[in-house]
Design an enzyme around this catalytic site. Structure first.
Site, mmCIF file in Angstrom:
data_model
loop_
_atom_site.group_PDB
_atom_site.id
_atom_site.type_symbol
_atom_site.label_atom_id
_atom_site.label_comp_id
_atom_site.label_asym_id
_atom_site.label_seq_id
_atom_site.Cartn_x
_atom_site.Cartn_y
_atom_site.Cartn_z
ATOM 1 N N GLY A 10 24.265 40.734 1.712
ATOM 2 C CA GLY A 10 25.865 40.663 1.659
ATOM 3 C C GLY A 10 26.301 40.807 0.107
ATOM 4 N N PRO A 23 24.842 49.244 2.771
ATOM 5 C CA PRO A 23 24.810 48.412 3.979
ATOM 6 C C PRO A 23 23.998 47.704 4.239
ATOM 7 C CG PRO A 23 24.029 50.918 4.609
ATOM 8 C CD PRO A 23 24.327 50.597 3.086
ATOM 9 N N ASP A 24 24.468 46.329 4.856
ATOM 10 C CA ASP A 24 23.567 45.280 5.180
ATOM 11 C C ASP A 24 22.743 45.651 6.605
ATOM 12 O OD1 ASP A 24 25.446 44.694 7.111
ATOM 13 O OD2 ASP A 24 26.095 42.854 6.184
ATOM 14 N N PHE A 25 22.140 44.584 7.070
ATOM 15 C CA PHE A 25 21.604 44.785 8.549
ATOM 16 C C PHE A 25 22.529 44.824 9.678
ATOM 17 C CE2 PHE A 25 16.666 44.211 7.503
ATOM 18 C CZ PHE A 25 16.628 45.324 7.211
ATOM 19 N N ARG A 26 22.994 43.336 9.671
ATOM 20 C CA ARG A 26 23.688 43.086 10.864
ATOM 21 C C ARG A 26 25.123 42.786 10.862
ATOM 22 N NH1 ARG A 26 19.192 40.158 9.690
ATOM 23 N NH2 ARG A 26 17.598 40.241 11.116
ATOM 24 N N ASN A 55 16.799 40.971 -0.973
ATOM 25 C CA ASN A 55 17.033 42.331 -1.264
ATOM 26 C C ASN A 55 15.988 43.326 -1.843
ATOM 27 O OD1 ASN A 55 19.417 41.805 -0.120
ATOM 28 N ND2 ASN A 55 20.733 41.652 -1.919
ATOM 29 N N ILE A 56 16.053 44.466 -1.657
ATOM 30 C CA ILE A 56 14.917 45.110 -2.034
ATOM 31 C C ILE A 56 15.739 46.450 -2.804
ATOM 32 C CG2 ILE A 56 13.509 45.184 -0.092
ATOM 33 C CD1 ILE A 56 14.800 47.216 1.207
ATOM 34 N N ASP A 57 16.913 46.296 -3.289
ATOM 35 C CA ASP A 57 17.548 47.312 -3.760
ATOM 36 C C ASP A 57 17.113 47.148 -5.397
ATOM 37 O OD1 ASP A 57 19.403 45.157 -4.846
ATOM 38 O OD2 ASP A 57 20.765 45.422 -2.975
ATOM 39 N N HIS A 99 11.320 39.775 -0.334
ATOM 40 C CA HIS A 99 10.872 40.772 0.702
ATOM 41 C C HIS A 99 10.139 41.849 -0.377
ATOM 42 C CE1 HIS A 99 13.500 38.874 4.028
ATOM 43 N NE2 HIS A 99 12.465 38.161 3.795
ATOM 44 N N CYS A 139 -0.400 53.017 -2.440
ATOM 45 C CA CYS A 139 -1.037 53.873 -1.198
ATOM 46 C C CYS A 139 -1.494 52.656 -0.095
ATOM 47 C CB CYS A 139 -2.094 54.622 -1.880
ATOM 48 S SG CYS A 139 -3.427 55.390 -0.298
ATOM 49 N N CYS A 176 -5.942 53.211 -0.186
ATOM 50 C CA CYS A 176 -6.662 52.946 -1.535
ATOM 51 C C CYS A 176 -6.070 52.040 -2.229
ATOM 52 C CB CYS A 176 -7.230 54.100 -1.996
ATOM 53 S SG CYS A 176 -6.364 55.067 -3.248
HETATM 54 P P1 CNA Z 1 22.046 40.587 7.246
HETATM 55 O O1 CNA Z 1 21.219 40.039 8.134
HETATM 56 O O2 CNA Z 1 22.373 41.956 7.314
HETATM 57 O O3 CNA Z 1 23.259 39.514 6.861
HETATM 58 C C1 CNA Z 1 24.162 39.832 5.722
HETATM 59 C C2 CNA Z 1 25.194 38.837 5.809
HETATM 60 O O4 CNA Z 1 26.098 38.956 4.689
HETATM 61 C C3 CNA Z 1 25.799 38.592 6.862
HETATM 62 O O5 CNA Z 1 26.222 37.397 7.256
HETATM 63 C C4 CNA Z 1 27.382 39.384 6.517
HETATM 64 O O6 CNA Z 1 28.271 38.940 7.192
HETATM 65 C C5 CNA Z 1 27.145 39.021 5.106
HETATM 66 N N1 CNA Z 1 28.235 40.108 4.309
HETATM 67 C C6 CNA Z 1 28.077 41.303 4.272
HETATM 68 N N2 CNA Z 1 28.613 41.793 3.258
HETATM 69 C C7 CNA Z 1 29.320 40.652 2.637
HETATM 70 C C8 CNA Z 1 30.411 40.597 1.458
HETATM 71 N N3 CNA Z 1 30.641 41.627 0.891
HETATM 72 N N4 CNA Z 1 30.532 39.310 1.138
HETATM 73 C C9 CNA Z 1 30.160 38.174 1.981
HETATM 74 N N5 CNA Z 1 29.434 38.396 3.143
HETATM 75 C C10 CNA Z 1 28.910 39.666 3.195
HETATM 76 O O7 CNA Z 1 20.964 40.498 5.876
HETATM 77 P P2 CNA Z 1 20.183 39.208 5.196
HETATM 78 O O8 CNA Z 1 19.912 39.687 3.913
HETATM 79 O O9 CNA Z 1 20.442 38.198 5.560
HETATM 80 O O10 CNA Z 1 18.741 39.938 6.171
HETATM 81 C C11 CNA Z 1 17.594 39.838 5.323
HETATM 82 C C12 CNA Z 1 16.968 41.286 5.681
HETATM 83 C C13 CNA Z 1 18.162 42.342 5.176
HETATM 84 C C14 CNA Z 1 16.152 41.404 4.327
HETATM 85 O O11 CNA Z 1 14.892 41.635 4.933
HETATM 86 C C15 CNA Z 1 16.476 42.538 3.470
HETATM 87 O O12 CNA Z 1 15.403 43.129 2.820
HETATM 88 C C16 CNA Z 1 17.489 43.603 4.482
HETATM 89 N N6 CNA Z 1 18.337 44.491 3.669
HETATM 90 C C17 CNA Z 1 18.394 44.417 2.153
HETATM 91 C C18 CNA Z 1 19.375 45.312 1.765
HETATM 92 C C19 CNA Z 1 19.532 45.407 0.052
HETATM 93 O O13 CNA Z 1 18.304 45.366 -0.441
HETATM 94 N N7 CNA Z 1 20.584 45.664 -0.374
HETATM 95 C C20 CNA Z 1 20.027 46.225 2.608
HETATM 96 C C21 CNA Z 1 19.954 45.838 4.088
HETATM 97 C C22 CNA Z 1 19.243 45.247 4.530
#
Ligand code: CNA
Length: 384
Positions: free
Chosen positions: A91, A99-102, A173-175, A192, A200, A203
């Site tokens: 988020g 984009p996020d995941f959920r 985050n992985i970004d 993460h 690799c 190896c």
């Molecule tokens: P998630 O499960 O997708 O949750 C994201 C949360 O953030 C949700 O509760 C959303 O409502 C909230 N959200 C989204 N945008 C905003 C915003 N602008 N302001 C406030 N709240 C917001 O993601 P989590 O990080 O909780 O889950 C963990 C996963 C997501 C990890 O394994 C990551 O590697 C993985 N991930 C990372 C990235 C990245 O590196 N940017 C992107 C997508 C997924």
């Protein structure tokens, strides 16, 4: 009473098969009358396997003058708050265009559904990746570091660091945007993993971000120069263990933490989500997120059990939620701390620098438009 005994009973009154009382109902009634609420609670906790402190604990000190954002601000400004830990999730990066995941509609899980994966998570599963790395690399190209600018939330964390208040930043985050924002490496725990380095799968030869990026952007799958193994960015897939640094740092950090700020996470992924329960019991916790997350189970609360999680109700003595966008929440917090203009200036200056250096947000094909081949259809030498 033994660990598995029902409440209110002692070992010598344990019912056995031999001792069936003459009037079962009467006897049961008497036993229930003998039970106090605590005994029932303990009994259920044991039976259901919930966490329960073994010794009765003394009341926990409340350090916030008021349990509100203003209370948190006063605490951070006080001399007593010295070691802030920030926990972040996807988020904090959505405002950068990742984009996020959920999130419904825009989250990766929603948009990956049509790509014929056995399930959306498969794209991040190590066994699936070994079989079919193509979907992951197509997505990786989309998310690859180097095309996005950190958000105001990233710079808020940097500001906490500059002010000497940041003990550590733990990110899911992985970004790599924390690095891009200039947070020193020793302050970051990439729980993460990261795209920053790759190895690799066979190896274990290490490769740099730039080397792998160049191959992925040619729409090819990176193959080891030593052996036929696939090169995988060092991000943690489901089924892989978390980096050693995660374990090492959490052991030394969390008991020292005097303020926890959680930003932009659904707190659904374990073990990261459990970090919120590793701070001292009095430690204030602030959630900055679009929605409530990591909330203590109402069932456990009903039984007066801790069980972990945030307590975001009027009974709370330390947990506060600032619901809404992360950037808005961080700006609000900075403003209240008297750092509002400083944060704005930092973002403007750093974004200008990144643009000058060619680190400009590119216009991306929306994730939903990327074509990914069907599961199990590719081999390592195929083009994407
Ligand atoms: P998630 O499960 O997708 O949750 C994201 C949360 O953030 C949700 O509760 C959303 O409502 C909230 N959200 C989204 N945008 C905003 C915003 N602008 N302001 C406030 N709240 C917001 O993601 P989590 O990080 O909780 O889950 C963990 C996963 C997501 C990890 O394994 C990551 O590697 C993985 N991930 C990372 C990235 C990245 O590196 N940017 C992107 C997508 C997924």
């Amino acid at each position: 009473m033994s660990a598995n005994s029902p409440p209110g009973s002692s070992d010598d009154t344990e019912p056995t098969d031999r001792a069936v009382p003459p009037n079962l109902i009467e006897s049961l009634g008497a036993r229930i009358r003998d039970l106090d609420v605590d005994s029932i609670r303990h009994y259920l906790a044991q039976k259901l396997g919930f966490y329960e402190p073994s010794e009765p604990t003394s009341p926990v000190e409340q350090v916030l003058e008021e349990v509100s954002l203003e209370g948190i601000v006063k605490w951070i400004k006080s001399e007593k708050c010295k070691n802030i830990i920030t926990l972040s999730g996807a988020g904090i990066s959505t405002a950068a265009g990742i984009p996020d995941f959920r999130s419904p509609e825009t989250g990766l899980y929603h948009n990956l559904q049509k790509y014929n994966l056995p399930e959306p998570q498969a794209i991040f599963e190590i066994n699936f990746f070994r079989e079919n790395p193509k979907p992951f690399f197509t997505l990786a190209k989309e998310l690859y570091p180097g095309s996005f600018k950190p958000t105001l939330s990233h710079y808020f964390i940097k500001l906490l660091c500059d002010k000497g208040l940041l003990l550590r930043h733990y990110t899911q985050n992985i970004d790599t945007l924390e690095r891009v924002a200039g947070l020193p490496e020793e302050k970051i725990v990439e729980a993460h993993g990261t795209f920053y380095t790759s190895h690799c799968l066979d190896c274990k030869k290490e490769y740099s971000l730039d080397y792998v990026k160049e191959i992925i952007f040619r729409d090819e799958i990176p193959i080891c120069t030593n052996c036929p193994g696939i090169i995988k960015p060092d991000i943690v897939f489901f089924g892989e263990s978390l980096p050693d640094r995660f374990q090492r740092c959490l052991q030394q950090d969390f008991q020292r933490c005097d303020m926890l700020i959680i930003m932009g996470s659904s707190l659904e992924v374990q073990p990261f989500a459990s970090l919120i329960d590793m701070v001292p019991e009095w430690c204030p916790r602030l959630l900055i997120n679009r929605e409530k997350a990591g909330v203590r189970s109402p069932l456990l609360q009903l039984w007066g059990l801790s069980g972990g999680g945030l307590q975001l109700d009027e009974e709370s003595t330390r947990d506060v939620a600032r619901l809404g966008d992360c950037d808005e929440g961080c700006q609000d917090l900075a403003q209240r701390l008297g750092w509002g203009e400083e944060l704005q200036a930092l973002v403007a200056r750093e974004h200008a620098r990144l643009e000058r250096e060619g680190h400009i947000t590119t216009v991306h094909t929306p994730i939903s438009n990327i074509e990914i081949g069907s599961a199990g259809s590719s081999t390592a030498e195929h083009k994407l």
